[in-house]
Structures are given as C-alpha cells and as structure tokens.
Design a protein around this motif. Structure first.
Motif, PDB file in Angstrom:
ATOM      1  N   PHE A  57       0.818  -1.213   0.000  1.00 46.62           N
ATOM      2  CA  PHE A  57       0.000   0.000   0.000  1.00 46.62           C
ATOM      3  C   PHE A  57       0.854   1.267   0.000  1.00 46.62           C
ATOM      4  O   PHE A  57       0.661   2.180  -0.805  1.00 46.62           O
ATOM      5  N   VAL A  58       1.819   1.354   0.887  1.00 46.64           N
ATOM      6  CA  VAL A  58       2.626   2.571   1.005  1.00 46.64           C
ATOM      7  C   VAL A  58       3.472   2.785  -0.250  1.00 46.64           C
ATOM      8  O   VAL A  58       3.536   3.880  -0.790  1.00 46.64           O
ATOM      9  N   ASN A  59       4.126   1.738  -0.744  1.00 47.18           N
ATOM     10  CA  ASN A  59       4.947   1.895  -1.947  1.00 47.18           C
ATOM     11  C   ASN A  59       4.102   2.264  -3.159  1.00 47.18           C
ATOM     12  O   ASN A  59       4.518   3.063  -3.990  1.00 47.18           O
ATOM     13  N   ASP A  60       2.922   1.681  -3.279  1.00 43.54           N
ATOM     14  CA  ASP A  60       2.047   2.039  -4.397  1.00 43.54           C
ATOM     15  C   ASP A  60       1.656   3.504  -4.327  1.00 43.54           C
ATOM     16  O   ASP A  60       1.614   4.209  -5.330  1.00 43.54           O
ATOM     17  N   PHE A  61       1.368   3.998  -3.114  1.00 43.38           N
ATOM     18  CA  PHE A  61       1.045   5.411  -2.937  1.00 43.38           C
ATOM     19  C   PHE A  61       2.238   6.279  -3.315  1.00 43.38           C
ATOM     20  O   PHE A  61       2.110   7.257  -4.062  1.00 43.38           O
ATOM     21  N   CYS A  62       3.417   5.935  -2.811  1.00 44.02           N
ATOM     22  CA  CYS A  62       4.623   6.725  -3.058  1.00 44.02           C
ATOM     23  C   CYS A  62       4.982   6.780  -4.535  1.00 44.02           C
ATOM     24  O   CYS A  62       5.491   7.793  -5.023  1.00 44.02           O
ATOM     25  N   ARG A  63       4.704   5.731  -5.266  1.00 36.99           N
ATOM     26  CA  ARG A  63       5.045   5.664  -6.684  1.00 36.99           C
ATOM     27  C   ARG A  63       4.362   6.774  -7.476  1.00 36.99           C
ATOM     28  O   ARG A  63       4.886   7.250  -8.473  1.00 36.99           O
ATOM     29  N   TYR A  64       3.183   7.199  -7.040  1.00 35.26           N
ATOM     30  CA  TYR A  64       2.418   8.183  -7.796  1.00 35.26           C
ATOM     31  C   TYR A  64       2.516   9.607  -7.242  1.00 35.26           C
ATOM     32  O   TYR A  64       1.818  10.494  -7.713  1.00 35.26           O
ATOM     33  N   LEU A  65       3.372   9.835  -6.256  1.00 39.58           N
ATOM     34  CA  LEU A  65       3.571  11.185  -5.742  1.00 39.58           C
ATOM     35  C   LEU A  65       4.242  12.054  -6.805  1.00 39.58           C
ATOM     36  O   LEU A  65       5.079  11.581  -7.575  1.00 39.58           O
ATOM     37  N   VAL A  66       3.897  13.323  -6.836  1.00 40.89           N
ATOM     38  CA  VAL A  66       4.542  14.259  -7.752  1.00 40.89           C
ATOM     39  C   VAL A  66       5.933  14.539  -7.210  1.00 40.89           C
ATOM     40  O   VAL A  66       6.102  14.804  -6.022  1.00 40.89           O
ATOM     41  N   ARG A  67       6.924  14.452  -8.079  1.00 44.34           N
ATOM     42  CA  ARG A  67       8.297  14.668  -7.646  1.00 44.34           C
ATOM     43  C   ARG A  67       9.129  15.178  -8.801  1.00 44.34           C
ATOM     44  O   ARG A  67       8.716  15.120  -9.957  1.00 44.34           O
ATOM     45  N   ASP A  68      10.306  15.649  -8.485  1.00 45.42           N
ATOM     46  CA  ASP A  68      11.262  16.075  -9.499  1.00 45.42           C
ATOM     47  C   ASP A  68      11.746  14.826 -10.226  1.00 45.42           C
ATOM     48  O   ASP A  68      12.258  13.897  -9.588  1.00 45.42           O
ATOM     49  N   PRO A  69      11.587  14.774 -11.545  1.00 46.78           N
ATOM     50  CA  PRO A  69      12.001  13.568 -12.289  1.00 46.78           C
ATOM     51  C   PRO A  69      13.483  13.236 -12.151  1.00 46.78           C
ATOM     52  O   PRO A  69      13.886  12.100 -12.343  1.00 46.78           O
ATOM     53  N   GLY A  70      14.305  14.225 -11.798  1.00 47.08           N
ATOM     54  CA  GLY A  70      15.735  13.989 -11.636  1.00 47.08           C
ATOM     55  C   GLY A  70      16.107  13.405 -10.285  1.00 47.08           C
ATOM     56  O   GLY A  70      17.251  13.029 -10.060  1.00 47.08           O
ATOM     57  N   GLU A  71      15.155  13.334  -9.377  1.00 41.51           N
ATOM     58  CA  GLU A  71      15.413  12.825  -8.034  1.00 41.51           C
ATOM     59  C   GLU A  71      15.032  11.342  -7.940  1.00 41.51           C
ATOM     60  O   GLU A  71      14.233  10.838  -8.725  1.00 41.51           O
ATOM     61  N   ALA A  72      15.580  10.692  -6.940  1.00 42.52           N
ATOM     62  CA  ALA A  72      15.261   9.275  -6.709  1.00 42.52           C
ATOM     63  C   ALA A  72      13.798   9.145  -6.294  1.00 42.52           C
ATOM     64  O   ALA A  72      13.261  10.010  -5.605  1.00 42.52           O
ATOM     65  N   ALA A  73      13.169   8.069  -6.728  1.00 46.56           N
ATOM     66  CA  ALA A  73      11.768   7.820  -6.365  1.00 46.56           C
ATOM     67  C   ALA A  73      11.669   7.494  -4.877  1.00 46.56           C
ATOM     68  O   ALA A  73      12.556   6.872  -4.299  1.00 46.56           O
ATOM     69  N   LEU A  74      10.582   7.934  -4.270  1.00 47.39           N
ATOM     70  CA  LEU A  74      10.342   7.668  -2.859  1.00 47.39           C
ATOM     71  C   LEU A  74       9.829   6.239  -2.693  1.00 47.39           C
ATOM     72  O   LEU A  74       9.014   5.772  -3.474  1.00 47.39           O
ATOM     73  N   SER A  75      10.321   5.554  -1.688  1.00 50.65           N
ATOM     74  CA  SER A  75       9.841   4.210  -1.366  1.00 50.65           C
ATOM     75  C   SER A  75       9.993   4.010   0.132  1.00 50.65           C
ATOM     76  O   SER A  75      10.749   4.729   0.791  1.00 50.65           O
ATOM     77  N   THR A  76       9.291   3.040   0.668  1.00 51.38           N
ATOM     78  CA  THR A  76       9.413   2.786   2.104  1.00 51.38           C
ATOM     79  C   THR A  76      10.834   2.359   2.448  1.00 51.38           C
ATOM     80  O   THR A  76      11.354   2.734   3.502  1.00 51.38           O
ATOM     81  N   ASN A  77      11.477   1.604   1.580  1.00 57.89           N
ATOM     82  CA  ASN A  77      12.855   1.176   1.855  1.00 57.89           C
ATOM     83  C   ASN A  77      13.798   2.371   1.906  1.00 57.89           C
ATOM     84  O   ASN A  77      14.673   2.458   2.767  1.00 57.89           O
ATOM     85  N   ARG A  78      13.630   3.305   0.977  1.00 58.46           N
ATOM     86  CA  ARG A  78      14.479   4.494   0.949  1.00 58.46           C
ATOM     87  C   ARG A  78      14.217   5.356   2.190  1.00 58.46           C
ATOM     88  O   ARG A  78      15.138   5.880   2.811  1.00 58.46           O
ATOM     89  N   CYS A  79      12.951   5.505   2.570  1.00 59.28           N
ATOM     90  CA  CYS A  79      12.617   6.286   3.772  1.00 59.28           C
ATOM     91  C   CYS A  79      13.187   5.628   5.023  1.00 59.28           C
ATOM     92  O   CYS A  79      13.728   6.302   5.898  1.00 59.28           O
ATOM     93  N   ARG A  80      13.074   4.312   5.100  1.00 54.21           N
ATOM     94  CA  ARG A  80      13.604   3.580   6.254  1.00 54.21           C
ATOM     95  C   ARG A  80      15.121   3.741   6.334  1.00 54.21           C
ATOM     96  O   ARG A  80      15.686   3.999   7.395  1.00 54.21           O
ATOM     97  N   ALA A  81      15.791   3.608   5.200  1.00 56.84           N
ATOM     98  CA  ALA A  81      17.247   3.753   5.172  1.00 56.84           C
ATOM     99  C   ALA A  81      17.658   5.162   5.605  1.00 56.84           C
ATOM    100  O   ALA A  81      18.600   5.325   6.392  1.00 56.84           O
TER     101      ALA A  81
END
Length: 135
Positions: A57-81
C-alpha cells in the motif's frame, strides 16, 4: 499509526505485529503538528478512500507522488534507510535505534552504517557498543 504529543515532544506508534513508539524529530514534528491542528483527522497519510490492507500500500502510494524527475523515487525502503542513517549520524544509542526501527539484531544495522561516517563498521564494533550502552 497513532500520534502521541506530550510537553514539547511528538511520537507516533507504528507497526501492527511489532508495534513500537517512535519520536518525531524536527522539522517533521512541526509539519505533523500543523496537519493535526488543521484537523486532517486520523489518516494523515493518504486520507482518501483506499484499500489499506495489502502489503505494498505505502509503496504504491509513493510511486504516484509528484516529484522532481531527476530525483530518486520515494519508497518505504528508501525512507527507512534515511531514517536509520540519520539516527546513526546523530549518534542515537544503538539500543534505542534498534527498538525504534523494529530491528532484532544489531548486525542488521551494518548495511546502513557503511553509508555513515563514524558509525560502527563491523559486527564486533556494533555489538561492543550495544553492550556498553546497556551497562
């Protein structure tokens, strides 16, 4: 997730099977306080109607967040790290960090510690530091 506020501190209770309370640090505590004050309700994260019971659920939500295309995609693993590396860099006691992160073995922190200057670099160092904290 529930939010708990006490005299200048803010914590969230997370996890179903490994429930734990995690302090919210600046600047995120201020943002969370503003959202609560604005009456955003119990579901501050993804408040609209959603099926919340499936594992991604969380990763699916994060995948569709508006973000700078040049930045890394948000994911629960990245947030946890990022959460764990920030605490290692700030010198949070390993025993506290293990509890907040829901990690059972200190060796599991080593995958994050290699990205943080001054963090324990080996199982022996991490274990010795943990033992000294518990005395």
């Amino acid at each position: 997730m529930s939010v708990v506020g006490r005299a200048g501190s803010l914590s969230v209770t997370v996890g179903a099977t490994t429930s734990r309370t995690v302090p919210v640090r600046p600047p995120f505590a201020a943002v969370l306080r503003e959202l609560i004050a604005a009456g955003r309700g119990d579901e501050l994260f993804h408040p609209e109607e959603a099926e919340r019971s499936y594992p991604n659920f969380v990763n699916d939500f994060c995948r569709y967040l508006v973000r700078d295309p040049g930045e890394a995609a948000l994911s629960t693993n990245r947030c946890r790290a990022s959460f764990i590396c920030d605490h290692l860099a700030d010198g949070t006691d390993l025993s506290v960090l293990l509890e907040m992160a829901g990690i059972k073995e200190v060796e599991s922190l080593l995958r994050y510690a290699r990205h943080v200057d001054g963090a324990p670099a080996s199982k022996g160092c991490a274990s010795a530091l943990l033992r000294s904290e518990r005395r």
